[in-house]
Motif scaffolding. Structure first.
Motif, PDB file in Angstrom:
ATOM      1  N   TYR A  48       0.827  -1.193   0.000  1.00 49.27           N
ATOM      2  CA  TYR A  48       0.000   0.000   0.000  1.00 49.27           C
ATOM      3  C   TYR A  48       0.859   1.240   0.000  1.00 49.27           C
ATOM      4  CZ  TYR A  48      -3.295   3.542   1.364  1.00 49.27           C
ATOM      5  OH  TYR A  48      -4.046   4.694   1.414  1.00 49.27           O
ATOM      6  N   SER A  49       0.483   2.185  -0.831  1.00 44.74           N
ATOM      7  CA  SER A  49       1.175   3.462  -0.906  1.00 44.74           C
ATOM      8  C   SER A  49       0.153   4.567  -1.058  1.00 44.74           C
ATOM      9  CB  SER A  49       2.133   3.494  -2.109  1.00 44.74           C
ATOM     10  OG  SER A  49       2.669   4.793  -2.261  1.00 44.74           O
ATOM     11  N   PRO A  50       0.027   5.497  -0.096  1.00 46.54           N
ATOM     12  CA  PRO A  50      -0.987   6.522  -0.165  1.00 46.54           C
ATOM     13  C   PRO A  50      -0.760   7.522  -1.280  1.00 46.54           C
ATOM     14  CG  PRO A  50       0.507   6.933   1.667  1.00 46.54           C
ATOM     15  CD  PRO A  50       0.847   5.581   1.121  1.00 46.54           C
ATOM     16  N   ALA A  51       0.389   7.504  -1.918  1.00 49.43           N
ATOM     17  CA  ALA A  51       0.668   8.457  -2.990  1.00 49.43           C
ATOM     18  C   ALA A  51      -0.093   8.115  -4.255  1.00 49.43           C
ATOM     19  CB  ALA A  51       2.172   8.493  -3.277  1.00 49.43           C
ATOM     20  N   TYR A  52      -0.605   6.913  -4.338  1.00 48.54           N
ATOM     21  CA  TYR A  52      -1.320   6.477  -5.527  1.00 48.54           C
ATOM     22  C   TYR A  52      -2.694   5.953  -5.148  1.00 48.54           C
ATOM     23  CZ  TYR A  52       3.063   6.691  -8.129  1.00 48.54           C
ATOM     24  OH  TYR A  52       4.211   7.112  -8.721  1.00 48.54           O
ATOM     25  N   ALA A  53      -3.678   6.141  -6.023  1.00 47.51           N
ATOM     26  CA  ALA A  53      -5.021   5.625  -5.778  1.00 47.51           C
ATOM     27  C   ALA A  53      -5.321   4.507  -6.747  1.00 47.51           C
ATOM     28  CB  ALA A  53      -6.049   6.745  -5.924  1.00 47.51           C
ATOM     29  N   MET A  54      -6.052   3.496  -6.258  1.00 45.87           N
ATOM     30  CA  MET A  54      -6.427   2.401  -7.138  1.00 45.87           C
ATOM     31  C   MET A  54      -7.349   2.906  -8.233  1.00 45.87           C
ATOM     32  SD  MET A  54      -8.232  -1.182  -6.157  1.00 45.87           S
ATOM     33  CE  MET A  54      -6.917  -1.554  -5.030  1.00 45.87           C
ATOM     34  N   HIS A  55      -7.240   2.344  -9.412  1.00 45.61           N
ATOM     35  CA  HIS A  55      -8.047   2.747 -10.561  1.00 45.61           C
ATOM     36  C   HIS A  55      -7.699   4.200 -10.933  1.00 45.61           C
ATOM     37  CE1 HIS A  55      -9.998  -0.831  -9.094  1.00 45.61           C
ATOM     38  NE2 HIS A  55     -10.444  -0.208  -8.036  1.00 45.61           N
ATOM     39  N   ALA A  61     -14.001   2.902  -3.213  1.00 48.68           N
ATOM     40  CA  ALA A  61     -13.919   4.362  -3.213  1.00 48.68           C
ATOM     41  C   ALA A  61     -14.333   4.939  -1.861  1.00 48.68           C
ATOM     42  CB  ALA A  61     -14.802   4.933  -4.325  1.00 48.68           C
ATOM     43  N   LEU A  62     -15.384   4.367  -1.255  1.00 46.90           N
ATOM     44  CA  LEU A  62     -15.911   4.901  -0.010  1.00 46.90           C
ATOM     45  C   LEU A  62     -15.130   4.435   1.213  1.00 46.90           C
ATOM     46  CD1 LEU A  62     -19.770   4.518  -0.639  1.00 46.90           C
ATOM     47  CD2 LEU A  62     -18.386   6.601  -0.796  1.00 46.90           C
ATOM     48  N   LEU A  63     -14.713   3.163   1.215  1.00 41.72           N
ATOM     49  CA  LEU A  63     -14.082   2.587   2.402  1.00 41.72           C
ATOM     50  C   LEU A  63     -12.566   2.662   2.388  1.00 41.72           C
ATOM     51  CD1 LEU A  63     -16.299  -0.627   2.791  1.00 41.72           C
ATOM     52  CD2 LEU A  63     -16.607   1.611   3.873  1.00 41.72           C
ATOM     53  N   LEU A  64     -11.965   2.586   1.196  1.00 40.17           N
ATOM     54  CA  LEU A  64     -10.508   2.530   1.095  1.00 40.17           C
ATOM     55  C   LEU A  64      -9.903   3.743   0.415  1.00 40.17           C
ATOM     56  CD1 LEU A  64     -10.142  -1.213  -0.017  1.00 40.17           C
ATOM     57  CD2 LEU A  64     -10.109  -0.278   2.308  1.00 40.17           C
ATOM     58  N   ALA A  65     -10.747   4.666  -0.040  1.00 46.23           N
ATOM     59  CA  ALA A  65     -10.281   5.855  -0.772  1.00 46.23           C
ATOM     60  C   ALA A  65      -9.494   5.468  -2.015  1.00 46.23           C
ATOM     61  CB  ALA A  65      -9.436   6.751   0.131  1.00 46.23           C
ATOM     62  N   HIS A  66      -9.894   4.368  -2.643  1.00 43.83           N
ATOM     63  CA  HIS A  66      -9.281   3.905  -3.888  1.00 43.83           C
ATOM     64  C   HIS A  66     -10.240   4.203  -5.028  1.00 43.83           C
ATOM     65  CE1 HIS A  66      -6.815   0.753  -1.434  1.00 43.83           C
ATOM     66  NE2 HIS A  66      -6.339   1.976  -1.324  1.00 43.83           N
ATOM     67  N   GLY A  67      -9.787   4.952  -6.002  1.00 43.27           N
ATOM     68  CA  GLY A  67     -10.683   5.381  -7.066  1.00 43.27           C
ATOM     69  C   GLY A  67     -11.441   6.607  -6.613  1.00 43.27           C
ATOM     70  N   GLY A  68     -12.691   6.755  -7.054  1.00 44.79           N
ATOM     71  CA  GLY A  68     -13.457   7.924  -6.664  1.00 44.79           C
ATOM     72  C   GLY A  68     -14.887   7.819  -7.152  1.00 44.79           C
ATOM     73  N   LEU A  69     -15.722   8.756  -6.712  1.00 52.36           N
ATOM     74  CA  LEU A  69     -17.120   8.751  -7.128  1.00 52.36           C
ATOM     75  C   LEU A  69     -17.295   9.377  -8.507  1.00 52.36           C
ATOM     76  CD1 LEU A  69     -18.876   9.690  -3.756  1.00 52.36           C
ATOM     77  CD2 LEU A  69     -18.512   7.423  -4.749  1.00 52.36           C
ATOM     78  N   THR A  70     -16.596  10.469  -8.768  1.00 52.56           N
ATOM     79  CA  THR A  70     -16.722  11.093 -10.090  1.00 52.56           C
ATOM     80  C   THR A  70     -16.123  10.212 -11.179  1.00 52.56           C
ATOM     81  OG1 THR A  70     -14.636  12.328  -9.836  1.00 52.56           O
ATOM     82  CG2 THR A  70     -16.670  13.413  -9.109  1.00 52.56           C
ATOM     83  N   THR A  71     -15.097   9.465 -10.835  1.00 53.70           N
ATOM     84  CA  THR A  71     -14.447   8.583 -11.808  1.00 53.70           C
ATOM     85  C   THR A  71     -14.981   7.157 -11.762  1.00 53.70           C
ATOM     86  OG1 THR A  71     -12.652   8.124 -10.237  1.00 53.70           O
ATOM     87  CG2 THR A  71     -12.309   9.923 -11.807  1.00 53.70           C
TER      88      THR A  71
END
Length: 253
Positions: free
Chosen positions: A25-32, A127-137
């Motif tokens: 895990y690296s917070p500098a990058y988001a999944m998707h 997106a909601l639980l892990l902050a991976h990806g996003g709602l707009t995307t």
């Protein structure tokens, strides 16, 4: 005893997967594709393209559950498998990452549109639980991973079965190519949103896809082998809830 052994095996695989994910895990990058990375117009466009497939998927799931209420367990397992497996990520292109998708299992068992719904739910939870990806995307991520990926996986599985390829080979090719197809589409989405000043969309697509390939190819191969193991476990223990697998295999052949 069969159910217990299968559940323990799946739990073991999930724990190992989560272990590697937590250590990578690296917070500098988001999944998707991460929240806010796409221009608003493109984010809205991909939502519009994806929604019809979600509607079709809801009808598909409703029909399958009506015919076989016991498949609810396997639907849940397919969604959980996609959630856990796609949590393993490696940083790739700025604003995105490479990771297994986990969509091949559900696509083979239930068809591509049903997996569109499960895949979108997985992406929403991440997106909601892990902050991976996003709602707009979410629309863009769902189109690549929950629409294109399942259609490729299901099509390859059925095609391989019709050519009488071994079951494990069909599953492996379906999952691997579905995974790679997902990231080709992601590369194309990024290229459309951020065309190169020299060479335009095609040049940008080449750059994005080339970078993704460094991490995505070995991940796609690994996911293919993992899904083969899961599918063979399902066949071996032949639980009542999993009779749908045999139906799909017979239809494909």
């Amino acid at each position: 005893m069969g159910k217990k052994s299968l559940c323990l095996s799946l739990a073991g695989i999930s724990i190992v997967t989560c272990f590697f994910w937590m250590n990578s895990y690296s917070p500098a990058y988001a999944m998707h594709i991460m929240e806010g990375f796409l221009p608003f117009g493109w984010a809205l466009f991909w939502w519009g393209v994806t929604i019809p497939f979600i509607v079709l998927g809801l009808h598909s799931i409703k029909g399958k559950v009506r015919e076989n209420p016991e498949v609810k367990t396997l639907l849940g397992l397919s969604g959980a498998f996609a959630f856990v497996v796609s949590a393993l990520k490696l940083p790739s292109v700025t604003g995105s990452s490479s990771h297994p998708t986990g969509i091949g299992l559900g696509a083979i068992l239930f068809g591509p549109t049903a997996m569109t719904v499960l895949g979108t739910i997985v992406l929403l939870f991440q997106a909601l639980l892990l902050a991976h990806g996003g709602l707009t995307t979410l629309g863009a991520n769902a189109f690549s991973m929950a629409v294109v990926g399942p259609f490729i996986a299901y099509g390859v599985f059925k095609g391989g079965s019709k050519f009488n390829l071994p079951f494990s080979v069909c599953v492996f090719l379906a999952v691997m190519l579905g995974n790679l197809g997902t990231y080709l589409v992601t590369s194309f989405q990024l290229a459309l949103a951020f065309p190169s000043e020299v060479g335009g969309v095609l040049e940008s697509f080449y750059k994005f896809s080339s970078i993704f390939a460094l991490t995505q190819v070995p991940l796609a191969i690994s996911e293919g082998f993992l899904t083969v193991i899961i599918m063979n476990l399902i066949k071996k223990y032949n639980m009542n809830e999993l009779r749908l697998l045999n139906v799909f295999v017979k239809e494909a052949r």
